[in-house]
Structure formats: C-alpha cells, structure tokens
Write a protein that holds these residues in place. Structure first.
Motif, PDB file in Angstrom:
ATOM      1  N   PRO A 361       0.832  -1.208   0.000  1.00  0.00           N
ATOM      2  CA  PRO A 361       0.000   0.000   0.000  1.00  0.00           C
ATOM      3  C   PRO A 361       0.865   1.256   0.000  1.00  0.00           C
ATOM      4  CG  PRO A 361       0.067  -0.967   2.184  1.00  0.00           C
ATOM      5  CD  PRO A 361       0.783  -1.930   1.285  1.00  0.00           C
ATOM      6  N   VAL A 362       0.489   2.230  -0.846  1.00  0.00           N
ATOM      7  CA  VAL A 362       1.248   3.476  -0.946  1.00  0.00           C
ATOM      8  C   VAL A 362       0.280   4.656  -1.006  1.00  0.00           C
ATOM      9  CG1 VAL A 362       2.920   4.783  -2.291  1.00  0.00           C
ATOM     10  CG2 VAL A 362       3.088   2.299  -2.224  1.00  0.00           C
ATOM     11  N   PRO A 363       0.398   5.602  -0.014  1.00  0.00           N
ATOM     12  CA  PRO A 363       1.089   5.455   1.270  1.00  0.00           C
ATOM     13  C   PRO A 363       0.306   4.509   2.176  1.00  0.00           C
ATOM     14  CG  PRO A 363      -0.116   7.509   1.268  1.00  0.00           C
ATOM     15  CD  PRO A 363      -0.282   6.920  -0.115  1.00  0.00           C
ATOM     16  N   PHE A 364       0.981   3.853   3.082  1.00  0.00           N
ATOM     17  CA  PHE A 364       0.296   2.771   3.783  1.00  0.00           C
ATOM     18  C   PHE A 364      -0.792   3.266   4.720  1.00  0.00           C
ATOM     19  CE2 PHE A 364       1.507   2.498   8.251  1.00  0.00           C
ATOM     20  CZ  PHE A 364       2.653   3.262   8.344  1.00  0.00           C
ATOM     21  N   GLU A 365      -0.766   4.552   5.113  1.00  0.00           N
ATOM     22  CA  GLU A 365      -1.825   5.064   5.992  1.00  0.00           C
ATOM     23  C   GLU A 365      -3.020   5.604   5.213  1.00  0.00           C
ATOM     24  OE1 GLU A 365       0.530   8.802   5.111  1.00  0.00           O
ATOM     25  OE2 GLU A 365       0.918   6.649   5.312  1.00  0.00           O
ATOM     26  N   ASP A 366      -2.878   5.761   3.889  1.00  0.00           N
ATOM     27  CA  ASP A 366      -3.983   6.319   3.094  1.00  0.00           C
ATOM     28  C   ASP A 366      -3.843   5.849   1.646  1.00  0.00           C
ATOM     29  OD1 ASP A 366      -6.245   7.730   2.461  1.00  0.00           O
ATOM     30  OD2 ASP A 366      -5.291   9.693   2.442  1.00  0.00           O
ATOM     31  N   ASP A 421      -8.187  -1.746   5.070  1.00  0.00           N
ATOM     32  CA  ASP A 421      -7.035  -1.961   5.945  1.00  0.00           C
ATOM     33  C   ASP A 421      -6.053  -0.798   5.869  1.00  0.00           C
ATOM     34  OD1 ASP A 421      -5.094  -3.027   7.562  1.00  0.00           O
ATOM     35  OD2 ASP A 421      -4.737  -4.812   6.373  1.00  0.00           O
ATOM     36  N   PHE A 422      -5.768  -0.311   4.670  1.00  0.00           N
ATOM     37  CA  PHE A 422      -4.734   0.720   4.503  1.00  0.00           C
ATOM     38  C   PHE A 422      -5.283   2.001   3.894  1.00  0.00           C
ATOM     39  CE2 PHE A 422      -2.344  -3.291   4.460  1.00  0.00           C
ATOM     40  CZ  PHE A 422      -1.441  -3.041   5.465  1.00  0.00           C
ATOM     41  N   GLY A 423      -6.561   2.241   4.013  1.00  0.00           N
ATOM     42  CA  GLY A 423      -7.136   3.481   3.501  1.00  0.00           C
ATOM     43  C   GLY A 423      -8.319   3.897   4.347  1.00  0.00           C
ATOM     44  N   ARG A 424      -8.787   5.090   4.118  1.00  0.00           N
ATOM     45  CA  ARG A 424      -9.959   5.581   4.844  1.00  0.00           C
ATOM     46  C   ARG A 424     -11.176   4.719   4.487  1.00  0.00           C
ATOM     47  NH1 ARG A 424      -8.626  11.277   5.924  1.00  0.00           N
ATOM     48  NH2 ARG A 424      -6.660  11.702   4.871  1.00  0.00           N
ATOM     49  N   ASN A 425     -11.981   4.420   5.495  1.00  0.00           N
ATOM     50  CA  ASN A 425     -13.202   3.669   5.239  1.00  0.00           C
ATOM     51  C   ASN A 425     -14.197   4.523   4.462  1.00  0.00           C
ATOM     52  OD1 ASN A 425     -12.055   1.574   6.646  1.00  0.00           O
ATOM     53  ND2 ASN A 425     -13.210   1.951   8.523  1.00  0.00           N
ATOM     54  N   GLU A 445     -14.988   7.937   8.469  1.00  0.00           N
ATOM     55  CA  GLU A 445     -13.830   7.459   7.715  1.00  0.00           C
ATOM     56  C   GLU A 445     -12.944   6.553   8.561  1.00  0.00           C
ATOM     57  OE1 GLU A 445     -12.521  10.394   4.194  1.00  0.00           O
ATOM     58  OE2 GLU A 445     -12.083  11.149   6.201  1.00  0.00           O
ATOM     59  N   ASP A 446     -12.850   6.838   9.840  1.00  0.00           N
ATOM     60  CA  ASP A 446     -12.167   5.974  10.803  1.00  0.00           C
ATOM     61  C   ASP A 446     -10.884   5.390  10.223  1.00  0.00           C
ATOM     62  OD1 ASP A 446     -12.211   4.837  13.449  1.00  0.00           O
ATOM     63  OD2 ASP A 446     -12.526   2.908  12.498  1.00  0.00           O
ATOM     64  N   GLN A 447      -9.900   6.221  10.040  1.00  0.00           N
ATOM     65  CA  GLN A 447      -8.693   5.866   9.306  1.00  0.00           C
ATOM     66  C   GLN A 447      -7.766   4.968  10.124  1.00  0.00           C
ATOM     67  OE1 GLN A 447      -6.782   9.295   7.700  1.00  0.00           O
ATOM     68  NE2 GLN A 447      -5.322   8.156   6.470  1.00  0.00           N
ATOM     69  N   GLY A 448      -8.258   3.786  10.480  1.00  0.00           N
ATOM     70  CA  GLY A 448      -7.454   2.798  11.165  1.00  0.00           C
ATOM     71  C   GLY A 448      -7.133   1.647  10.236  1.00  0.00           C
ATOM     72  N   ALA A 449      -6.585   0.576  10.797  1.00  0.00           N
ATOM     73  CA  ALA A 449      -6.321  -0.628  10.011  1.00  0.00           C
ATOM     74  C   ALA A 449      -7.580  -1.483  10.048  1.00  0.00           C
ATOM     75  CB  ALA A 449      -5.123  -1.387  10.585  1.00  0.00           C
ATOM     76  N   GLU A 491       2.292  17.264  10.253  1.00  0.00           N
ATOM     77  CA  GLU A 491       1.580  16.881  11.469  1.00  0.00           C
ATOM     78  C   GLU A 491       0.301  16.112  11.125  1.00  0.00           C
ATOM     79  OE1 GLU A 491       0.790  15.955  15.154  1.00  0.00           O
ATOM     80  OE2 GLU A 491       2.644  16.923  14.501  1.00  0.00           O
ATOM     81  N   GLU A 492      -0.368  16.497  10.054  1.00  0.00           N
ATOM     82  CA  GLU A 492      -1.577  15.782   9.628  1.00  0.00           C
ATOM     83  C   GLU A 492      -1.250  14.342   9.252  1.00  0.00           C
ATOM     84  OE1 GLU A 492      -5.150  16.055   6.270  1.00  0.00           O
ATOM     85  OE2 GLU A 492      -3.543  17.559   6.320  1.00  0.00           O
ATOM     86  N   GLU A 493      -0.138  14.135   8.546  1.00  0.00           N
ATOM     87  CA  GLU A 493       0.259  12.774   8.168  1.00  0.00           C
ATOM     88  C   GLU A 493       0.641  11.947   9.396  1.00  0.00           C
ATOM     89  OE1 GLU A 493       2.087  13.483   3.684  1.00  0.00           O
ATOM     90  OE2 GLU A 493       3.348  13.834   5.443  1.00  0.00           O
TER      91      GLU A 493
END
Length: 560
Positions: A361-366, A421-425, A445-449, A491-493
């Motif tokens: 995933p790129v980027p893995f948090e979003d 898993d790796f993006g916003r719901n 959006e609950d941006q968790g895994a 800071e947002e990232e």
C-alpha cells in the motif's frame, strides 16, 4: 507488524540495549529503553500477582483514583469502575496500589496478571511509561476480571533522585489512573471444541491442525494458508432449527459444511452436497438467494464469486457466478437488494492485487493503489458487474476486507460501509441504486487498520450505530507518538499514522453525524481484532460486542 511499518517509516530500528545517554525522544531509543526494562516489568507483574516484593524505589510516590467508584449490576454480572483518567489521585501504599490494580475489590492471594507498555516518553531524569494491566481469576467463583491503567516514572538512582549513567533504574512514581472490575457467577461460555467436532474424524483432523503445519504441506504458491484469511458463515441449511456452519478453507484443503446433529455435535457433509471446493476460498455466505426458503451458498473462489442453489434434495448446484475484472481475489462477500428489484445482489471486497504481502500500500496510511471492489447485479440469476455504473469505484482501491450493508439513513434502501485496511473507510449512501461516498461528512472514515464492521442500535435511541474493528498495537502507540517520530512528515500525516494503532471504534449516531465514543464505552482495545459483531449474548435486551482477535502469534506468556 504495524510497529515495524511505523519504525520503517521513521527510518529507524530499535536497538537491543538501553540508552546510556540522557533520555531522547527518538523512537528507536525509547523502544530500546522499553525492551531493556523487561526484567523490571517482570518483577512488577510478579508483585501484582502476589508472588513477589514491591518493585518500587525507596520513597516512591504511589497514587490511586480518589472518590467513590460507580457500580452497576445486570443479572449475574456486576461492573465496578473508578473515576476515569484525569481524575484526582490520592496517595496510597503498596497494598492499596495492588488492590486498585486488581479492581478495588479487596482481592487477596494469587491472581493472573498480564502487563503491556502502551506508551513511553522521556521525562527529566528518566522515562514515563503507561501500562495496561489485565488481571483475573482462574477457577474462582464468581469469575472476575479487572483492567487498569498505570502511569510509572523510572529514573536512574535511589529515592527518586537522578544519578550517574549506568546506575540501576528504579520506579520513583506509580499511579493507577483508572480501573474497572467485572464479575459473573459462572462462566458465560464453556469451551467444547473437541466435543463438538471430535465425532467426525475427518473434520477433527482438518480443523485440529494449525495453519503453520498445513502451509508446509499444501501446493499453494501464494502461501495464503499462513495468514488465515478464510471466512465462516452460519445458517440452518436443512431446516431442522439448528444453525450449521459453512467453513472456507485455503487452497488445497476442502471447504466444509458442518451440519449440527441433535446431540450438538457436527458432521461434515460438504462432499455429499457439492460444497467441497478445493480452491482458495475466503468470503462465504449461507443465504436464500432465490427466495425459495432454503439456504443457498455463496463462495469467493479466488476472483470469482460462485452462487450455488440448494435443491429439494439438499444438494447445492452452481446457479451463477460473478467474475472480477482481474485476478485479485475477493476477501469479503455481502448481499443486499441494492436496486430494489426483489432479488439479492453481491458485493465483493478485494484486498491485494496478487498475493498477500506482495502488493504494497502506498502510502500505507492512506493507500489508493489496491484492487477495485466489485458489485454484481443479479439479473434473474446472471451476475453482471455494475461496479462503475453504481459509483463504487470512487476513491480508488483501498485494500478492502469487508462490505457491510445497512439502511442507516432509514430511507428504504441498503447503504454500504466498506472497511479498508490501509485506507480511509467509505460509507456509500444508496440513492436509487447509485452510490456516493459520504464517509467524511458523516464522520465515519475511521482511518485505522480496518478489519470489519457491525451495525446495531446499541443505545436503543432509534438509529443505527457502527462498531468498526481495527488493530490495537502497543508498540505502534509507543513509536508513533514520540515527538521525534517521522520529522519529514506533516503533522496531519503523523496523526493519520498514529490512528493506525489505536484500536476499535464505536461510532454513535448523534443527529446528522457519527461521534466516536470508544473510550468512554470501554471498547477501544480489541488487540489485533477481526470482524467484531453486535449480539445480545445474555438476552437482556442490550446488544453486547464480541471481538475475535489474533494473528501469527508466537508463545509469549503474560503478553496481551
């Protein structure tokens, strides 16, 4: 896993020994300090269990929540809670501190205790640790368990005064900042796995061996058996009033239909009824697809969703299928009449493009570089890919694991929440068979895994609330919340990355939006959680939560 990703993102690797220089906020140095305190944490655990001496320095300041705890009883269950984190603390001694650790109920003798460091930060002269402590009885009646939050300060020296480098680390301050205690007369469940499946020798053999052993014996080039991504579905397939189980299996092992017998045991009849697929199967459903009153079977075989109709003899015949636009496998399957024409359509959540751990995933948090999900419209048993026409390709592929249908806005048609898993719901609102993602405006959006989701009106106020299963990672929390973490990121990232390790989310509908009430409800920490569901376990009219957890886990006694 999350911790490794986070550390890699910060381009640092935890050292194997404690830092000798003055405390730093660099993540690798903080992690090294925590690892080097394993012996002290072991002595703390032994003391909490009633097997050791107090592990505190001379003159250490000890505290517990002040004020009277709250108490509630429901049938055989009793719940007691202290004032929450941030409340006023009062001084105590070692006995008082241990009593608070074990739920403030005057428990004496030996207890089972597990300890986890969930946060760590450098302070003047030392480090401050935040612990989660879980305690409970083994065979005592009533059965009880306690969860507490502990704040510690460790310094080098004695009497709480910092001294030269190389001196022993001691605990100068220890406070239980919050605790809760629950008891029940008798066990809620009794473990009977062997008694249920043991009468079917073949089923017992297939399910009694762990995937670590099967993976070494299967002709599976993707090694999917290691990860346990197979699903399970419950339904009464033979109309006898007892629930049966359709169990998906990895490539090379036959899927199973475990039919419950009058004595509570099960018998695998998948081979006799035509459900014994050997293809890698992930999502499965038992559901009446044709409206004849019998349960049919839906199975995600790789990138193809196969529908099998149950006939009058109880056999399952292939009646239709939906083929994804590429070979990325379908992980989760869900069904609803999305276009209001009276039959059930199928949604497939897709996770990786080739095989697990190959697609990054790129980027893995979003991430937006995963495979697209698929929506198949049911046209008289023919399943047509209408994903793009229905608006479900919006936002790119986010490594999805589940789609959960529910008419959350009560307008008469099913809406769709997609867990990534790796993006916003995403929350796709259904407007006449076409969907629009309104997750951001609705606060979900609950941006968790993300691993799963369940809908229910748990607070009985007339609207639907949402519980989202994510991952809790104590190592991830320790690393990502350091001031020195990922300085090249905004800071947002950094906030988005930190969200990945926080745990599950209870999103409560309040007016036109959903509000995260996880912490106050005590349902945040679900470990490495999968597919939690609302269910009224004790038949008291209130929905409870059951949250499965675990992954590839090695033996580590005392870990949470």
């Amino acid at each position: 896993m999350i911790a490794r990703l986070i550390l890699a993102l910060a381009a640092c690797t935890a050292a194997a020994a404690a830092p000798q220089a003055p405390p730093s906020d660099l993540p690798e140095e903080v992690e090294a300090f925590v690892e080097a305190r394993a012996d002290w944490l072991g002595s703390f655990k032994a003391w909490a269990e009633g097997r050791g001496e107090p592990p505190f320095g001379e003159g250490a300041r000890l505290g517990i929540p002040a004020g009277e705890p709250s108490s509630r009883e429901s049938g055989p269950v009793r719940l007691v809670r202290s004032a929450g984190p941030g409340s006023v603390l009062r001084g105590t001694d070692g006995a008082g501190l241990r009593d608070a650790l074990l739920g403030g109920q005057g428990v004496h003798g030996i207890a089972r205790v597990s300890v986890k460091v969930v946060a760590a930060a450098p302070v003047s002269g030392g480090f401050e640790l935040q612990l989660r402590v879980e305690a409970g009885s083994s065979s005592a009646v009533p059965v009880w368990q306690a969860v507490s939050r502990v704040a510690l300060t460790l310094v080098q020296g004695t009497g709480g005064e910092p001294t030269e480098a190389g001196a022993e680390w001691v605990c100068a301050n220890a406070s239980v900042t919050a605790w809760e205690w629950a008891s029940r007369v008798g066990e809620l469940f009794t473990e009977r796995t062997l008694g249920v499946i043991g009468s079917d020798e073949r089923a017992a053999r297939l399910l009694g061996i762990g995937m670590d052993r099967w993976a070494q014996r299967l002709d599976d080039p993707s090694l999917s058996a290691w990860f346990g991504h197979q699903g399970i579905a419950a339904g009464d397939v033979n109309g006898d009033g007892r629930p049966d189980l359709l169990v998906a299996m990895p490539s090379g092992l036959p899927n199973m239909l475990l039919v419950q017998q009058p004595d509570g045991t099960v018998r695998d009849v998948a081979r006799e009824v035509g459900l014994c697929w050997l293809d890698d199967t992930k999502g499965v459903l038992l559901i009446d697809m044709d409206g004849d009153g019998r349960q049919d079977a839906v199975s995600a075989l790789g990138h193809v969703i196969v529908v099998q109709r149950q006939d009058e003899r109880g056999r399952f015949q292939v009646a239709g299928w939906g083929v994804s636009p590429d070979e990325a496998p379908v992980y989760g399957v869900s069904a609803a009449d999305v276009d209001g024409d009276g039959d059930l359509d199928l949604f497939g959540a897709r996770y990786v493009s080739t095989r697990y751990a190959d697609t990054l995933p790129v980027p893995f948090e979003d991430a937006r570089n995963g495979p697209s999900n698929v929506l198949f419209r049911n046209d008289d048993g023919r399943f047509v890919d209408v994903t793009e026409a229905a608006g479900l390709q919006a936002g790119g592929g986010r490594f999805s694991l589940q789609g959960s249908f529910s008419d959350f806005d009560l307008d008469g048609d099913p809406d769709l929440y997609v867990v990534n898993d790796f993006g916003r719901n995403q929350l796709f609102v259904n407007e006449g068979g076409r969907f629009a993602d309104e997750a951001a405006s609705l606060g979900v959006e609950d941006q968790g895994a993300g691993m799963g989701a369940s809908w229910a009106d748990f607070d009985r106020d007339g609207d639907l609330d949402l519980y989202v299963t994510n991952m809790f990672s104590s190592a991830g929390r320790r690393v990502a919340f350091q001031d020195g973490f990922a300085p090249e990121r905004t800071e947002e990232e950094r906030a988005e990355i930190r969200r990945l390790s926080l745990g599950n989310s209870l999103l409560v509908r309040e007016g036109t939006r959903f509000i995260d009430r996880s912490e106050g409800a005590g349902v945040r920490m679900g470990r490495w959680a999968w597919g939690a569901v609302f269910v009224d376990l004790d038949a008291d009219g209130f929905d409870d939560l059951i949250s499965p957890s675990g992954f590839l886990t090695g033996p580590k006694p005392g870990d949470l």
